[in-house]
Design an enzyme around this catalytic site. Structure first.
Site, PDB file in Angstrom:
ATOM      1  CB  SER A 125      -0.975  -0.045   1.174  1.00 25.44           C
ATOM      2  OG  SER A 125      -2.034   0.867   0.995  1.00 25.44           O
ATOM      3  CG  ASP A 173      -4.311  -1.714   0.403  1.00 26.92           C
ATOM      4  OD1 ASP A 173      -3.577  -2.409   1.125  1.00 26.92           O
ATOM      5  OD2 ASP A 173      -4.222  -0.471   0.332  1.00 26.92           O
TER       6      ASP A 173
END
Length: 324
Positions: free
Chosen positions: A44, A172
């Site tokens: 991320s 993500d």
């Protein structure tokens, strides 16, 4: 040196400012900490950090980016909280990454790289964890650097999924693991690195002490999914446009537990350091208040006065090479 050295960066949105601040403090002590690392791993916001580093940005420049460009993006492009839409346009995010990195591929880089993501699949192709890396014979080595950044950062609710190559929707990397350290270690071992030669330093985005309490004994699926207003608990909203989801927070527990660092210490005894401030209160992934960001930087700088930071300095001194 024979050591295989890893810098690992976890997820957390704007809280990546803490990771960059800690890296910059270590860089000021040992300027080879980035260039001399064998591998950079990111999940991320950690993926945005390693892309910037491998593209030649300094740690201080990354700190500045969090305080300016990233903060301004969160202010300017917030959708207004419509729960039926992403909080921010993934297409604009991708366009910005392509403007920054062009058509560079993971395979173009000398340092080993890992970006974690999760492929949500499509009809006939089930969803699966996705490791985007440039180790030898990697099926994802030709992934563009810009796509890797967006693929690891597309948190549902915050962004829509990211489509690239043969992948119809990537989200993500926290859905693989919030902390990419173990995946990085596994890739290194799989490529032939002796486990006893691996050394790693992980940079966190703030440990938050989540809790639920005994009220959960009577919870049904509704409370586990959306919370129980009659029973306050210390679990903040996970998704930008949604309600708190206790069961999803518990599943994605990387910001509130130390499991991966504990396991990494078991795997790398005496060869691992974990630099992560403890947050006294929740700081959202899209926080834009400069006073809160000042506080986050201060908490990160306080970690530089701890024994764990001394361990990180010793590891760099003893195991890092002078150059790639």
């Amino acid at each position: 040196m024979s050591s295989f050295t890893i810098l690992s960066f976890v997820g957390g949105g704007i809280r990546g400012l803490a990771s960059a601040t800690l890296l910059n403090a270590l860089f000021e002590k040992h300027s080879n900490v980035v260039s001399g690392a064998s591998m950079l791993a990111g999940t991320s916001t950690g993926g945005t950090i390693i892309a910037a580093l491998v593209n030649g940005e300094s740690p201080q420049e990354i700190v500045t980016t969090y305080r300016t460009t990233d903060r301004e993006f969160y202010i300017k492009y917030y959708s207004g909280g419509d729960p039926t839409k992403p909080a921010y346009p993934v297409e604009l995010f991708a366009a910005g990454m392509y403007a920054k990195y062009g058509l560079q591929k993971l395979s173009d880089k000398n340092q080993k790289l890992l970006f974690t993501s999760f492929d949500v699949g499509q009809k006939g192709t089930p969803w699966q964890p996705l490791l985007l890396h440039n180790f030898p014979d990697s099926p994802t080595a030709d992934t563009k650097l810009a796509d890797a950044v967006v693929a690891t950062s597309a948190m549902p609710g915050m962004f829509g999924s990211h489509k690239f190559g043969n992948y119809q929707g990537t989200i993500d990397g926290a859905f693989v693991n919030h902390d990419p350290t173990l995946a990085a270690i596994a890739l290194a071992i799989n490529s032939g690195v002796n486990p006893s030669d691996i050394v790693a330093i992980c940079f966190g985005t703030g440990l938050m002490a989540n809790s639920l309490g005994s009220a959960t004994q009577s919870w049904g699926f509704q409370q586990w999914q959306t919370g129980d207003p009659d029973n306050p608990y210390n679990v903040p909203p996970l998704l930008i446009n949604g309600l708190p989801s206790p069961v999803l927070n518990a599943s994605l527990n990387g910001t509130s537990t130390s499991l991966i660092p504990d396991l990494a210490r078991m795997m790398l005894p005496g060869r691992y350091a974990y630099l992560n401030p403890t947050l006294p209160n929740y700081i959202p992934e899209n926080e834009t208040n400069n006073l809160v960001l000042d506080e986050l930087e201060g908490l990160a700088k306080a970690v530089t006065l701890t024994p764990e930071f001394d361990i990180a300095k010793r590891l760099v001194k003893d195991h890092w090479s002078l150059a790639i």
